[in-house]
Design a protein around this motif. Structure first.
Motif, PDB file in Angstrom:
ATOM      1  N   PRO A  26      22.111   5.116   9.594  1.00 39.59           N
ATOM      2  CA  PRO A  26      20.947   4.304   9.937  1.00 39.59           C
ATOM      3  C   PRO A  26      19.784   4.536   8.967  1.00 39.59           C
ATOM      4  N   VAL A  27      18.804   3.616   9.019  1.00 36.59           N
ATOM      5  CA  VAL A  27      17.552   3.816   8.294  1.00 36.59           C
ATOM      6  C   VAL A  27      16.601   4.531   9.252  1.00 36.59           C
ATOM      7  N   ASN A  28      16.109   5.676   8.830  1.00 35.43           N
ATOM      8  CA  ASN A  28      15.200   6.433   9.679  1.00 35.43           C
ATOM      9  C   ASN A  28      13.761   6.218   9.237  1.00 35.43           C
ATOM     10  N   TYR A  29      13.026   5.452  10.029  1.00 36.38           N
ATOM     11  CA  TYR A  29      11.619   5.240   9.701  1.00 36.38           C
ATOM     12  C   TYR A  29      10.795   6.395  10.234  1.00 36.38           C
ATOM     13  N   ALA A  30       9.851   6.858   9.427  1.00 35.48           N
ATOM     14  CA  ALA A  30       8.944   7.894   9.917  1.00 35.48           C
ATOM     15  C   ALA A  30       8.101   7.266  11.019  1.00 35.48           C
ATOM     16  N   PHE A  31       7.926   7.972  12.105  1.00 36.22           N
ATOM     17  CA  PHE A  31       7.098   7.433  13.184  1.00 36.22           C
ATOM     18  C   PHE A  31       6.191   8.547  13.677  1.00 36.22           C
ATOM     19  N   ALA A  32       5.136   8.153  14.396  1.00 38.19           N
ATOM     20  CA  ALA A  32       4.155   9.115  14.910  1.00 38.19           C
ATOM     21  C   ALA A  32       3.661  10.045  13.797  1.00 38.19           C
TER      22      ALA A  32
ATOM     23  N   SER B 120      15.485   4.579   1.431  1.00 38.30           N
ATOM     24  CA  SER B 120      14.446   5.600   1.470  1.00 38.30           C
ATOM     25  C   SER B 120      13.216   5.211   0.671  1.00 38.30           C
ATOM     26  N   PHE B 121      12.060   5.629   1.178  1.00 34.90           N
ATOM     27  CA  PHE B 121      10.765   5.421   0.535  1.00 34.90           C
ATOM     28  C   PHE B 121       9.858   6.558   0.994  1.00 34.90           C
ATOM     29  N   PRO B 122       9.097   7.160   0.079  1.00 37.84           N
ATOM     30  CA  PRO B 122       8.405   8.404   0.445  1.00 37.84           C
ATOM     31  C   PRO B 122       7.086   8.246   1.223  1.00 37.84           C
ATOM     32  N   PHE B 123       6.482   7.053   1.211  1.00 34.51           N
ATOM     33  CA  PHE B 123       5.153   6.917   1.824  1.00 34.51           C
ATOM     34  C   PHE B 123       5.078   5.716   2.766  1.00 34.51           C
ATOM     35  N   THR B 124       4.111   5.793   3.659  1.00 36.08           N
ATOM     36  CA  THR B 124       3.691   4.598   4.378  1.00 36.08           C
ATOM     37  C   THR B 124       2.389   4.157   3.729  1.00 36.08           C
ATOM     38  N   ILE B 125       2.312   2.887   3.372  1.00 33.77           N
ATOM     39  CA  ILE B 125       1.116   2.383   2.690  1.00 33.77           C
ATOM     40  C   ILE B 125       0.525   1.229   3.492  1.00 33.77           C
ATOM     41  N   VAL B 126      -0.757   1.363   3.793  1.00 37.15           N
ATOM     42  CA  VAL B 126      -1.457   0.360   4.594  1.00 37.15           C
ATOM     43  C   VAL B 126      -2.692  -0.105   3.834  1.00 37.15           C
TER      44      VAL B 126
ATOM     45  N   LYS C  64       4.518  11.763   6.163  1.00 38.53           N
ATOM     46  CA  LYS C  64       4.781  12.747   7.207  1.00 38.53           C
ATOM     47  C   LYS C  64       5.733  13.778   6.613  1.00 38.53           C
ATOM     48  N   PHE C  65       5.219  14.999   6.443  1.00 34.10           N
ATOM     49  CA  PHE C  65       6.045  16.083   5.907  1.00 34.10           C
ATOM     50  C   PHE C  65       6.619  16.841   7.093  1.00 34.10           C
ATOM     51  N   GLY C  66       7.706  16.384   7.609  1.00 34.88           N
ATOM     52  CA  GLY C  66       8.274  17.054   8.769  1.00 34.88           C
ATOM     53  C   GLY C  66       7.436  16.825  10.005  1.00 34.88           C
ATOM     54  N   GLU C  67       7.747  17.568  11.032  1.00 40.67           N
ATOM     55  CA  GLU C  67       7.162  17.315  12.333  1.00 40.67           C
ATOM     56  C   GLU C  67       5.688  17.711  12.406  1.00 40.67           C
ATOM     57  N   ARG C  68       5.321  18.778  11.678  1.00 36.79           N
ATOM     58  CA  ARG C  68       3.991  19.342  11.865  1.00 36.79           C
ATOM     59  C   ARG C  68       2.904  18.737  10.990  1.00 36.79           C
ATOM     60  N   LEU C  69       3.256  18.472   9.742  1.00 36.41           N
ATOM     61  CA  LEU C  69       2.221  18.134   8.767  1.00 36.41           C
ATOM     62  C   LEU C  69       2.308  16.684   8.302  1.00 36.41           C
ATOM     63  N   SER C  70       1.159  15.998   8.342  1.00 34.66           N
ATOM     64  CA  SER C  70       1.055  14.660   7.765  1.00 34.66           C
ATOM     65  C   SER C  70      -0.203  14.616   6.914  1.00 34.66           C
TER      66      SER C  70
ATOM     67  N   GLY D  46      -7.044  13.289   3.852  1.00 32.26           N
ATOM     68  CA  GLY D  46      -7.073  13.841   5.203  1.00 32.26           C
ATOM     69  C   GLY D  46      -5.682  14.195   5.656  1.00 32.26           C
ATOM     70  N   GLY D  47      -5.621  14.734   6.845  1.00 29.19           N
ATOM     71  CA  GLY D  47      -4.302  15.085   7.350  1.00 29.19           C
ATOM     72  C   GLY D  47      -4.374  15.665   8.740  1.00 29.19           C
ATOM     73  N   ARG D  48      -3.213  16.038   9.208  1.00 32.40           N
ATOM     74  CA  ARG D  48      -3.142  16.643  10.522  1.00 32.40           C
ATOM     75  C   ARG D  48      -2.072  17.731  10.536  1.00 32.40           C
ATOM     76  N   VAL D  49      -2.335  18.716  11.376  1.00 33.90           N
ATOM     77  CA  VAL D  49      -1.344  19.753  11.627  1.00 33.90           C
ATOM     78  C   VAL D  49      -1.091  19.736  13.124  1.00 33.90           C
ATOM     79  N   LYS D  50       0.162  19.610  13.497  1.00 37.80           N
ATOM     80  CA  LYS D  50       0.506  19.542  14.909  1.00 37.80           C
ATOM     81  C   LYS D  50       0.619  20.971  15.438  1.00 37.80           C
ATOM     82  N   VAL D  51      -0.136  21.263  16.477  1.00 43.08           N
ATOM     83  CA  VAL D  51      -0.071  22.621  17.023  1.00 43.08           C
ATOM     84  C   VAL D  51       0.735  22.681  18.317  1.00 43.08           C
ATOM     85  N   SER D  52       0.835  21.564  19.016  1.00 42.35           N
ATOM     86  CA  SER D  52       1.749  21.498  20.155  1.00 42.35           C
ATOM     87  C   SER D  52       2.171  20.045  20.276  1.00 42.35           C
ATOM     88  N   LYS D  53       3.021  19.750  21.256  1.00 44.04           N
ATOM     89  CA  LYS D  53       3.531  18.381  21.353  1.00 44.04           C
ATOM     90  C   LYS D  53       2.421  17.353  21.510  1.00 44.04           C
TER      91      LYS D  53
END
Lengths: 187, 307
Positions: free
Chosen positions: B49-55, B144-150, B186-192, B220-227
């Motif tokens: 399948p094609v896996n789109y990055a989400f959230a 595959s494509f490395p970024f989401t561009i808006v 989105k670099f994995g679950e924690r970092l975007s 900018g960015g975010r670090v996920k600390v919990s769900k």
């Protein structure tokens, strides 16, 4: 010589029936329903793949978690991101068999009650399941149907306390498969 | 003799193809098939399948700036934002809480990749409207494509009464425009992380030396600390020029808390405005001097059109 031809043709016939033992679907349907006094949440999956071996009753299912379609976009996102963690555990599978396959007469139309036993993997956790369902034979078509409960905690699916009232601890799974004969070459 | 040979040949054939051997072979095949792993067969049939990055982010805002996230198709998002006064106002100003700047906004997902929004803020009595279009999606797997561009464009209007009614006050003078590209991964679950090259055009500026066009690069960015909780940061670097010499770069840190249908964003920022034309080129707060505003964004989604 005549005898030889006869035996040979009988054997050929036998061989051809042997090849038609496996039944396949790629468009199986699985619906899950969470019912609480606050809200009912339903998700539908229409691309479940399954193979059913009619001879020994062996049965496998596989689906991609991201394929579940929810009514609300955000529910789907939370389901994949927070609850079943689809990036970590992309698939859910079932492997088992119909224990009373001997009671099913595949050559006769009708609906047969069946008992399916096997192991279900959701969220990376394997649990044994035993499910009552039906097999419906109509000509060449075989339809399998079953409804069974899944307790989310059994599969280590955690529901945060803020939405605990909105999501049932035990969700109901409905399975509906319309099989077609599986031809290896036809893919 | 010939007949005998023929007979022998026939016999050997017959033995070779005798029911017994054939059945044995069939039996063997059957056993093999039973041993065959049905699950492996199923896996062979499945296409990658094609896996789109989400959230990638919890909400449609990073902090002050937009994020690449959009309300889904048919989803209306209401957003209430507050920026209080400066915390260095001390106890007399109740650390800034005596003064509240707010914005009320709505945005709607027309398509999964297209969203429009409007808002009204009491800072310069600003009305703003925007258009957000997703051009590319980060994906992996079969494609595959490395970024989401808006791509993002905003038009804002200052509706304060003219300071001097006698002067030439033209309607066009009230407008400012922002054009921005958001490039996120989105670099994995924690970092975007998100990069935002931005251009702000103001039809009217106070003095001749001020720039009508201001360029800035945001990161900018975010670090996920919990769900349900992430820590976010956002910084806009003003490219050298008059604006960069006289204003501060906008810097914000915040935390996102997500519940069922709400996202609550709490932040500290040196900017007061809540639209790009204000917080990018017109930030005056100095973090080191304590010119920090406490603020929050509260987002609530309403599913207007069900799937």
């Amino acid at each position: 010589m005549k005898q030889f031809i006869l035996i040979f043709s009988i054997l050929l016939l036998g061989a051809s029936t042997l090849f038609a033992q496996k039944q396949l679907t790629r468009t199986g349907k699985i619906v899950f329903l969470s019912e609480t006094p606050v809200e009912n949440i339903e998700a539908v999956h229409n691309q479940v793949t399954s193979i059913f071996n009619t001879e020994n009753g062996d049965l496998v299912f596989s689906l991609l978690m991201k394929g579940f379609q929810f009514e609300k976009e955000l529910m789907q996102e939370h389901f994949n991101e927070k609850y079943v963690e689809s990036d970590k555990f992309p698939k859910s599978t079932f492997k088992g068999s119909i224990s009373n396959i001997a009671d099913v007469d595949l050559s006769k139309d009708g609906t047969y009650p069946v008992k399916v036993e096997g192991s279900l993997i959701i969220h990376g956790v394997t649990q044994p399941v035993s499910v009552d369902g039906t097999l419906t034979i109509k000509g060449e078509n075989i339809t399998a149907e079953a409804t069974f409960p899944v307790v989310l905690a059994d599969y280590k699916v955690e529901i945060p306390s803020v939405v605990r009232d909105n999501i049932a601890q035990e969700v109901s799974i409905h399975v509906l498969m319309n099989y077609e004969p599986f031809k290896k070459s036809g893919k | 003799m010939k007949q005998l040979r023929l007979l022998l040949l026939f016999l050997s054939f017959a033995t070779l193809l005798s029911p017994a051997t054939l059945f044995a072979q069939v039996e063997e095949e059957k056993e093999q098939e039973e041993e065959e792993d049905l699950m492996a067969m199923l896996e062979d049939l499945e296409e990658e399948p094609v896996n789109y990055a989400f959230a990638t982010f919890k909400g449609v805002r990073l902090i002050n700036s937009h994020s690449i996230e959009m309300p889904g198709e048919g989803v209306l998002q209401m957003m209430i934002s507050h920026r209080f006064g400066r915390v260095n106002g001390g106890p007399y100003e109740f650390f800034g809480l005596d003064q509240a700047n707010m914005r009320l906004g709505f945005e709607y997902g027309i398509k999964p990749w297209l969203c429009v929004g409007i808002g009204r803020s009491n800072v310069f009595k600003t009305y703003d409207s925007f258009l957000k279009v997703r051009l590319f999606r980060q994906k992996s797997g079969a494609e595959s494509f490395p970024f989401t561009i808006v791509a993002y464009s905003n038009m804002a209007a200052n509706t304060l009464r003219a300071a001097d009614p006698e002067a030439e006050n033209r309607l066009v003078h009230r407008f400012a425009y922002t054009h921005q590209l958001m490039i996120a991964r989105k670099f994995g679950e924690r970092l975007s992380l998100q990069l935002m090259p931005t251009m702000v055009h103001r039809n009217l500026v106070g003095t001749p030396v001020e720039q009508n066009d201001v360029f800035a690069i945001g990161a900018g960015g975010r670090v996920k600390v919990s769900k349900s909780v992430t820590i976010n940061f956002e910084y806009f670097y003003l490219l050298p020029g008059h604006t960069a010499d006289n204003f501060e770069n906008s810097l914000s840190v915040g935390v996102d808390i997500e519940t069922g249908g709400h996202v609550f964003q709490l932040m500290f920022t040196n900017s007061m405005g809540m639209s790009e034309n204000l917080f990018i080129p017109q930030t005056t707060g100095d973090w080191l001097a304590g010119d920090i505003h406490l603020g929050f964004n509260l987002g609530r989604v309403f599913t207007v059109k069900r799937k």
